[in-house]
Motif scaffolding. Structure first.
Motif, PDB file in Angstrom:
ATOM      1  N   TYR A  89       1.056  -1.488  -0.036  1.00  0.00           N
ATOM      2  CA  TYR A  89      -0.129  -0.033  -0.083  1.00  0.00           C
ATOM      3  C   TYR A  89       0.824   0.800  -0.027  1.00  0.00           C
ATOM      4  O   TYR A  89       0.339   2.185  -0.784  1.00  0.00           O
ATOM      5  CB  TYR A  89      -0.922   0.074   1.428  1.00  0.00           C
ATOM      6  CG  TYR A  89      -2.120  -0.762   1.195  1.00  0.00           C
ATOM      7  CD1 TYR A  89      -2.707  -1.636   0.229  1.00  0.00           C
ATOM      8  CD2 TYR A  89      -1.928  -1.778   2.473  1.00  0.00           C
ATOM      9  CE1 TYR A  89      -3.824  -2.088   0.071  1.00  0.00           C
ATOM     10  CE2 TYR A  89      -3.298  -2.681   2.569  1.00  0.00           C
ATOM     11  CZ  TYR A  89      -3.206  -2.859   1.413  1.00  0.00           C
ATOM     12  OH  TYR A  89      -4.475  -3.969   1.566  1.00  0.00           O
ATOM     13  N   ASP A  92       1.964   1.621  -3.852  1.00  0.00           N
ATOM     14  CA  ASP A  92       1.295   2.456  -4.773  1.00  0.00           C
ATOM     15  C   ASP A  92       1.048   3.502  -4.663  1.00  0.00           C
ATOM     16  O   ASP A  92       0.671   4.739  -4.888  1.00  0.00           O
ATOM     17  CB  ASP A  92      -0.311   1.277  -4.072  1.00  0.00           C
ATOM     18  CG  ASP A  92      -0.040  -0.189  -4.217  1.00  0.00           C
ATOM     19  OD1 ASP A  92       0.573  -0.172  -5.582  1.00  0.00           O
ATOM     20  OD2 ASP A  92      -0.888  -0.371  -4.355  1.00  0.00           O
ATOM     21  N   PHE A 119      -5.067   1.777  -3.976  1.00  0.00           N
ATOM     22  CA  PHE A 119      -4.720   0.597  -3.457  1.00  0.00           C
ATOM     23  C   PHE A 119      -5.025  -1.037  -4.278  1.00  0.00           C
ATOM     24  O   PHE A 119      -5.454  -1.961  -3.877  1.00  0.00           O
ATOM     25  CB  PHE A 119      -4.847   0.252  -2.080  1.00  0.00           C
ATOM     26  CG  PHE A 119      -4.668   1.576  -1.201  1.00  0.00           C
ATOM     27  CD1 PHE A 119      -3.351   2.270  -1.228  1.00  0.00           C
ATOM     28  CD2 PHE A 119      -4.811   1.638  -0.463  1.00  0.00           C
ATOM     29  CE1 PHE A 119      -2.544   2.871  -0.086  1.00  0.00           C
ATOM     30  CE2 PHE A 119      -4.535   2.432   0.324  1.00  0.00           C
ATOM     31  CZ  PHE A 119      -3.931   3.997   0.337  1.00  0.00           C
ATOM     32  N   GLN A 121      -5.140  -2.730  -8.163  1.00  0.00           N
ATOM     33  CA  GLN A 121      -4.711  -2.232  -9.749  1.00  0.00           C
ATOM     34  C   GLN A 121      -5.996  -2.227 -10.117  1.00  0.00           C
ATOM     35  O   GLN A 121      -6.914  -2.332 -10.535  1.00  0.00           O
ATOM     36  CB  GLN A 121      -4.802  -3.963 -10.021  1.00  0.00           C
ATOM     37  CG  GLN A 121      -3.723  -4.349  -9.357  1.00  0.00           C
ATOM     38  CD  GLN A 121      -2.878  -5.901  -9.528  1.00  0.00           C
ATOM     39  OE1 GLN A 121      -3.438  -6.115 -10.743  1.00  0.00           O
ATOM     40  NE2 GLN A 121      -1.521  -6.339  -9.874  1.00  0.00           N
TER      41      GLN A 121
END
Length: 135
Positions: A89, A92, A119, A121
């Motif tokens: 996370y 991301d 968080f 795709q």
């Protein structure tokens, strides 16, 4: 290298400016210019890409608080988050911070994350906004 130490973000001010508000306030698109740059710096120091004045953990505190606030906004409260997932996370979030910096500083514009998409795709659409053409 730089000669001036890079301070960590002020967590009390972050709590007042961002964390005291709805989780959407922690999305990169909603961060002020100052917070966006501070969090980008904290992530770079925390991931040891820049040399800072504090420990790695000191620099990751503010970004971690934002990530947890966003996870709370997704309804993920009271659950144990494995370390590897949490670091995923954080990575991301680094990408989303970088995308927002690009959106604000270049003519290239990409789709910002929302509370539902961060968080996860997702495909990031981008376009070149060249502005008005010369006469």
């Amino acid at each position: 290298m730089h000669s001036t130490p890079l301070p960590t973000s002020d967590l009390a001010r972050l709590a007042q400016d961002v964390l005291a508000h709805a989780p959407e306030a922690a999305l990169p698109i909603n961060l002020s210019e100052q917070w966006l740059h501070c969090i980008a710096r904290d992530l770079a120091c925390g991931f040891e890409e820049l040399e800072g004045d504090g420990s790695r953990e000191d620099y990751l505190a503010a970004p971690l608080a934002l990530v947890l606030h966003l996870l709370r906004g997704q309804g993920r409260t009271g659950e144990v988050i494995p370390y590897d997932d949490l670091m995923g996370y954080m990575n991301d979030f680094r990408i989303e911070i970088a995308l927002e910096l690009v959106n604000r500083t270049t003519p290239l514009k990409s789709t910002p994350a929302t509370i539902e998409t961060i968080f996860r795709q997702r495909e990031v659409a981008s376009e070149l906004n060249e502005g008005p053409s010369p006469a």
